[in-house]
Design an enzyme around this catalytic site. Structure first.
Site, short mmCIF file in Angstrom:
data_model
loop_
_atom_site.label_atom_id
_atom_site.label_comp_id
_atom_site.label_asym_id
_atom_site.label_seq_id
_atom_site.Cartn_x
_atom_site.Cartn_y
_atom_site.Cartn_z
N LYS A 191 0.86 -1.19 0.00
CA LYS A 191 0.00 0.00 0.00
C LYS A 191 0.90 1.24 0.00
O LYS A 191 1.55 1.55 1.00
CB LYS A 191 -0.91 0.05 1.22
CG LYS A 191 -2.00 1.11 0.98
CD LYS A 191 -2.62 1.64 2.22
CE LYS A 191 -1.83 2.73 2.88
NZ LYS A 191 -1.74 3.99 2.11
N GLY A 244 6.85 4.78 8.65
CA GLY A 244 5.95 5.91 8.90
C GLY A 244 6.11 6.38 10.34
O GLY A 244 7.18 6.25 10.93
N GLU A 266 10.25 1.06 10.44
CA GLU A 266 11.24 2.13 10.35
C GLU A 266 10.47 3.41 10.60
O GLU A 266 9.63 3.79 9.78
CB GLU A 266 11.92 2.09 8.97
CG GLU A 266 13.25 2.81 8.97
CD GLU A 266 13.12 4.21 8.45
OE1 GLU A 266 12.93 5.13 9.29
OE2 GLU A 266 13.18 4.40 7.22
N CYS A 300 13.17 10.96 7.90
CA CYS A 300 13.03 10.41 9.25
C CYS A 300 14.33 10.58 10.03
O CYS A 300 14.32 10.68 11.25
CB CYS A 300 12.60 8.96 9.20
SG CYS A 300 13.53 8.02 8.01
N GLU A 397 9.06 15.53 16.32
CA GLU A 397 9.50 15.42 14.93
C GLU A 397 8.65 16.39 14.10
O GLU A 397 7.44 16.22 14.01
CB GLU A 397 9.31 13.99 14.43
CG GLU A 397 9.89 13.80 13.04
CD GLU A 397 9.77 12.36 12.56
OE1 GLU A 397 8.71 11.74 12.76
OE2 GLU A 397 10.74 11.88 11.94
P1 ADP Z 1 3.02 10.10 7.63
O1 ADP Z 1 2.81 11.14 8.67
O2 ADP Z 1 4.39 10.01 7.08
O3 ADP Z 1 1.94 10.10 6.58
P2 ADP Z 1 1.86 7.69 8.60
O4 ADP Z 1 2.38 6.73 9.59
O5 ADP Z 1 0.54 8.34 8.88
O6 ADP Z 1 2.98 8.74 8.42
O7 ADP Z 1 1.73 7.02 7.16
C1 ADP Z 1 2.64 6.13 6.59
C2 ADP Z 1 1.88 5.06 5.84
O8 ADP Z 1 1.07 4.35 6.77
C3 ADP Z 1 0.92 5.59 4.75
O9 ADP Z 1 0.92 4.69 3.66
C4 ADP Z 1 -0.41 5.57 5.48
O10 ADP Z 1 -1.53 5.48 4.62
C5 ADP Z 1 -0.29 4.32 6.32
N1 ADP Z 1 -1.18 4.26 7.48
C6 ADP Z 1 -1.69 5.29 8.20
N2 ADP Z 1 -2.49 4.84 9.18
C7 ADP Z 1 -2.50 3.48 9.10
C8 ADP Z 1 -3.14 2.44 9.84
N3 ADP Z 1 -3.96 2.69 10.84
N4 ADP Z 1 -2.91 1.16 9.46
C9 ADP Z 1 -2.08 0.88 8.45
N5 ADP Z 1 -1.46 1.82 7.71
C10 ADP Z 1 -1.65 3.11 8.02
#
Ligand code: ADP
Length: 493
Positions: A191, A244, A266, A300, A397
């Site tokens: 995804k 993320g 990570e 990051c 951050e």
């Molecule tokens: P950022 O602030 O860099 O967007 P996130 O952790 O929100 O950091 O997002 C990183 C990835 O994780 C994106 O692909 C986002 O769609 C996905 N993501 C966000 N929330 C969830 C969740 N609850 N479960 C799985 N994936 C998620």
């Protein structure tokens, strides 16, 4: 800072969008719900394309395809050298269309085209080649155990890998995730981030064209709480590799408990960049400048806490300011641009609110702190001086072009303060004293320590975090192992 912001962006129609759907079992498919979402050009705030909005149903379809491709042995039992060869072919195809992929990346993410072309693409290609060479070098060992037995281990692929990636280095994150997974023999449900799906979708098509079998790579674009959460929960997926925010990793840890998935993370950082009194200040200023402002500050491992020895503060700040003044912010397609827009409105607002907080908490904003222009999410490179450890700009951050400058007096104090965060992704130290450099490297709790350099990455060098900056490592041999299971076989003689 000189701004060359103009309305004359590369015409969006120059970068043809070829793929906007889910890629499942080798086919391009609309989402089952028929829903789509917009991906936006952050330099112009104009919609680039509507993308299929995958959710649990699409993830299920993708997981079944990946499971089937894994269980039939189509990929995992293919001769390892042939798997490696396909990875080399994919890297070659990427190289052939580097300018197109770089333009697509810049359009979707906003990073300068020169960076996409000269940094992100070469690193991504190199990573795939590094792991291509590993595919036929994954093996176990023989173990002398008591008794009349022959005991050996096998390194087998972990199975179906769910991979959830962020928007800051879209194409590079695809390479970091696909390289080791595919070399190990895993199949993939990925995804991409909702802000930046375009290059990931294009790479799926390139993989198809070079001959990856159907079902080995599946892509479901969509949002985190729907498509991402479905990847995390799906029983046919064996592992989740996520990059993320640590808060999302906490949700993923909870949500994956039911199926006890293998997890690698990570996550974020608030990395200390420490300049001792004996450092080469020109090099250190350059390192602090790149270490923070690279990629619009959206790294990051950004060196977002710069600590300089009190005796060199004024001199250092002057050098840092003179570098930062020259930073060219503007049209990411212009050859001279060094800094493009932040990725989206949410990030833009978050960064601007931290700049406000920094001012309110009494830090001295000596440079920047403003929006550039009225369209697009551009922010001037910002430096706060006189920052104290307890301020939010020194704790959180920010993920933007905001550098916090702090001072210190002695070694014990600075090692303690460098470690006084729940993050532990990266750190850097600038000194001519070799013993001090090694002592710092051994005592700082971070997954990567740079000495007299910053942001040096290589596919062969593991990367990841201590503490709440991650689980496991990506890149290098450790990155590959994270996609394998160890099997012990014992045979009576
Ligand atoms: P950022 O602030 O860099 O967007 P996130 O952790 O929100 O950091 O997002 C990183 C990835 O994780 C994106 O692909 C986002 O769609 C996905 N993501 C966000 N929330 C969830 C969740 N609850 N479960 C799985 N994936 C998620």
């Amino acid at each position: 800072m000189s701004s060359i912001l103009s309305t004359d962006f590369l015409n969006q129609s120059d970068v043809k969008i070829q793929h906007t759907e889910c890629f499942i079992n080798g086919e391009w498919l609309p989402s089952k719900s028929g829903k789509t979402f917009a991906t936006i050009n952050p330099a112009t705030e104009v919609e680039i394309a509507q993308i299929a909005e995958g959710d649990a149903e699409d993830v299920s379809h993708a997981a079944e395809a990946a499971r089937n491709a894994f269980d039939t042995g189509l990929w995992s039992k293919m001769d390892a050298r042939d798997r490696g060869r396909l990875l080399y072919l994919l890297a070659d195809r990427m190289e052939q269309e580097m300018t197109y992929l770089a333009a697509l990346e810049t359009l979707d993410n906003g990073k300068p085209y020169q960076d996409s072309l000269n940094v992100d693409l070469p690193l991504a290609i190199d990573c795939l080649r590094y792991y291509a060479g590993y595919a036929d070098k994954i093996h176990g060992s023989t173990i002398p155990i008591r008794g009349k037995y022959f005991c050996y281990t096998r390194r087998e692929p972990v199975g179906v890998a769910g991979q959830i990636i962020p928007w800051n280095f879209p194409i590079l994150m695809v390479a970091w995730k696909w390289g080791p997974a595919l070399a190990a023999g895993c199949t993939i449900v990925m995804k991409p981030a909702e802000q930046t799906p375009l290059t990931c979708l294009r790479l799926a098509q390139l993989a198809k064209e070079v001959g990856f079998p159907d079902g080995v790579i599946n892509i479901v674009p969509g949002f985190g709480p729907t498509a991402g959460a479905a990847v995390v929960k799906h029983p046919l997926i064996d592992k989740v590799a996520f990059t993320g925010e640590h808060r999302t990793a906490q949700i993923i840890t909870r949500e994956s408990a039911e199926t006890l998935k293998r997890l690698t993370f990570e996550l974020g950082g608030k990395s200390p960049n420490v300049i001792f009194a004996d450092a080469d200040l020109d090099a250190a200023a350059q390192g602090a400048y790149i270490g923070l402002f690279l990629n619009q500050g959206q790294c990051c491992c950004a060196g977002s806490r710069v600590f300089v020895h009190r005796s060199r503060h004024d001199e250092f700040l002057e050098k840092l300011q003179s570098l930062t003044k020259q930073r060219v912010v503007g049209d990411p397609f212009a050859a001279e641009t060094q800094q493009g827009p932040q990725v989206d409105q949410a990030q833009f607002k978050k960064i601007m609110s931290y700049i406000e907080k920094g001012k309110q908490e009494g830090a001295n904003c000596v440079m920047g702190g403003e929006r550039v222009g009225e369209k697009g999410y551009f922010i001037t490179p910002t430096i706060f001086d006189g920052v104290r450890d307890e301020m939010s700009i020194a704790q959180d951050e920010i993920f933007g072009p905001v550098l916090s400058l702090l001072t210190f007096d002695d070694k014990e104090e600075i090692i303690h303060r460098a470690n006084a965060t729940f993050y532990g992704l990266a750190a850097a130290v600038w000194t001519r004293d070799v013993a001090l450099a090694h002592e710092f490297a051994s005592r700082v709790r971070a997954g990567t320590v740079w000495v007299n350099c910053y942001d040096v990455f290589d596919a062969a060098a593991p990367f990841g975090g201590f503490k709440m900056s991650g689980h496991g490592r990506e890149l290098g041999e450790e990155g590959l192992r994270a996609y394998t299971e160890n099997k012990t076989v014992t045979l009576a003689l």
